[in-house]
Scaffold this active site. Sequence first.
Site, PDB file in Angstrom:
ATOM      1  N   ASN A 109     -17.172  -7.954  13.460  1.00  0.00           N
ATOM      2  CA  ASN A 109     -17.187  -6.955  12.381  1.00  0.00           C
ATOM      3  C   ASN A 109     -16.757  -5.568  12.854  1.00  0.00           C
ATOM      4  O   ASN A 109     -16.015  -4.876  12.157  1.00  0.00           O
ATOM      5  CB  ASN A 109     -18.570  -6.903  11.732  1.00  0.00           C
ATOM      6  N   HIS A 155      13.446  15.940 -20.816  1.00  0.00           N
ATOM      7  CA  HIS A 155      13.589  14.832 -21.785  1.00  0.00           C
ATOM      8  C   HIS A 155      14.916  14.094 -21.583  1.00  0.00           C
ATOM      9  O   HIS A 155      15.432  13.491 -22.525  1.00  0.00           O
ATOM     10  CB  HIS A 155      13.506  15.328 -23.230  1.00  0.00           C
ATOM     11  N   SER A 276      28.895  -7.716  -7.959  1.00  0.00           N
ATOM     12  CA  SER A 276      28.410  -8.687  -8.939  1.00  0.00           C
ATOM     13  C   SER A 276      29.137 -10.007  -8.705  1.00  0.00           C
ATOM     14  O   SER A 276      30.304 -10.015  -8.303  1.00  0.00           O
ATOM     15  CB  SER A 276      28.710  -8.176 -10.352  1.00  0.00           C
ATOM     16  N   LYS A 282      32.070  -4.246 -10.611  1.00  0.00           N
ATOM     17  CA  LYS A 282      30.734  -3.673 -10.423  1.00  0.00           C
ATOM     18  C   LYS A 282      30.463  -3.197  -9.005  1.00  0.00           C
ATOM     19  O   LYS A 282      30.851  -3.829  -8.033  1.00  0.00           O
ATOM     20  CB  LYS A 282      29.651  -4.709 -10.810  1.00  0.00           C
ATOM     21  N   GLU A 289      17.431   0.301  -7.154  1.00  0.00           N
ATOM     22  CA  GLU A 289      16.661  -0.415  -8.179  1.00  0.00           C
ATOM     23  C   GLU A 289      15.476  -1.154  -7.560  1.00  0.00           C
ATOM     24  O   GLU A 289      14.379  -1.184  -8.115  1.00  0.00           O
ATOM     25  CB  GLU A 289      17.555  -1.427  -8.896  1.00  0.00           C
TER      26      GLU A 289
HETATM   27  N1  ARG Z   1     -11.155 -12.233   9.959  1.00  0.00           N
HETATM   28  C1  ARG Z   1     -12.213 -11.357   9.637  1.00  0.00           C
HETATM   29  C2  ARG Z   1     -11.702 -10.225   8.755  1.00  0.00           C
HETATM   30  O1  ARG Z   1     -10.548 -10.056   8.697  1.00  0.00           O
HETATM   31  C3  ARG Z   1     -12.814 -10.763  10.877  1.00  0.00           C
HETATM   32  C4  ARG Z   1     -14.287 -10.447  10.770  1.00  0.00           C
HETATM   33  C5  ARG Z   1     -15.026 -11.667  10.629  1.00  0.00           C
HETATM   34  N2  ARG Z   1     -16.415 -11.468  10.652  1.00  0.00           N
HETATM   35  C6  ARG Z   1     -17.215 -12.360  10.186  1.00  0.00           C
HETATM   36  N3  ARG Z   1     -18.448 -12.114  10.252  1.00  0.00           N
HETATM   37  N4  ARG Z   1     -16.765 -13.463   9.650  1.00  0.00           N
HETATM   38  O2  ARG Z   1     -12.444  -9.529   8.108  1.00  0.00           O
END
Ligand code: ARG
Length: 457
Positions: A109, A155, A276, A282, A289
């Site tokens: 995390n 406009h 084109s 063209k 675009e």
């Molecule tokens: N692949 C996960 C993400 O992109 C990484 C973190 C995963 N953590 C967990 N507790 N599963 O968020």
Amino acid sequence: MTHIRGRFRKPADKIVAEYTASLPFDRRLYRQDIAGSIAHTRMLAKQGIISNEDAKKIIAGLESIRAEIEQGQFEFNIEQEDIHMAIESRLIEKTGEAGRRLHTARSRNDQVVLDTRLYVKEAISVTIKGLRELQRALLDQAGANITVIIPGYTHLQAAQPVLLAHHLLAYFEMLQRDIERFTDGLKRADVMPLGSGALAGVAYEIDREFLAKELGFSRVNNNSMDAVSDRDFILEYEAAASICMMHVSRLAEEIVLWSSAEFDFIELDEAYATGSSIMPQKKNPDAAELARGKTGRVYGHLMALLTTMKGLPLAYDKDMQEDKEGLFDTVDTLTSTLEVFAGMVKTLKVNAGTAEKAAGRGYILATDLADYLVKKGESFRTAHKIVGKLVRYAAEKGQSFDQLDINIYKRFSPLFGDDVRKINIKTSVAARDVVGGTAPRRVKQALAKARRIVEKD
Ligand code: ARG
């Protein structure tokens, strides 16, 4: 995956493994992931949490894995779920016990948000370089066509003559604000999250400041729960990218219009136009675009992540894994768009003759006639009404202001004299001599100022 399924008796169903995996797209973060792991390993060794010997093995292992990936020899296996597990598993294969110590005092995390922050910081600097290039192209065109006058529109109706350079410098200003927005976003991306662990912090004596320094961050986050669940820095990049794409899209629309036979103010270089398959005549502004079109997906990524984050309880939730594809696509779309536009603007040719002819057409100098009467003592509202009537008269006769006899002018106001003939598109632009106005002297000053800003970095 076997490394993290200690409590399970069976592997994840294949379809669940595929559904939950991010490896197919987050493998892009391998460099950041390895850099983060190396810094983490150094810190663990410095703090005596792992031995120097193990640290050496881990770092050598990580470097060889980076080489494997870069040489296309790394086997990405979807069962590893994500880039973090893929690299760690390979490290354990290569270094055994030493590799098994890498994930001490860390969680995926805080790891994933570190990687993403490193990625966004780099993306911001690449984006700003791209913006600067496009600004340079605009300034070059403005400088090369400094005397060219075009109709200015409101406009999409011809309103008042302006210098083409003034028009182009308007885009310089938009891009300057974009640069400021990305630069400001960098402050909040530049926060080092390692040490936040899964959500609560970690139970080891780590050195977060050391990690920040090693990884080039100017500070560490204050709150571990916020650190693992904050994706504001991605949203800010995407928001700034959305606004920037909106600007480029407006420029794109003008390039499309101006390169049409109806306007014919500019001609795209052949390298920036397409043909084109059926109509041989063209010469299409496809790239312009497409930029206009791609703005939609960039907005979409911003809206998608805002919606994903909405209502998520603290701290990390797997939903957040959805942040990456949109981010990568936003960065790819924006940076390639900026690159194409810098080249397209740099190489386009201005048809000064057609543009100036258009600038003199119709009753575009009506405001100047009203201003003329005001300078002779008339109130602006009355002058506006008088010239309005004059326009109607001339339009009914199918005549331009130039073609009207001076006695006709006098019928509408006795204040009109022969000197009204002196009003033309040149005197019109020259008269707008205020800060920010289109008078050549002001535009030259603005151009010089813009050049100084661009040359500063
Ligand atoms: N692949 C996960 C993400 O992109 C990484 C973190 C995963 N953590 C967990 N507790 N599963 O968020």
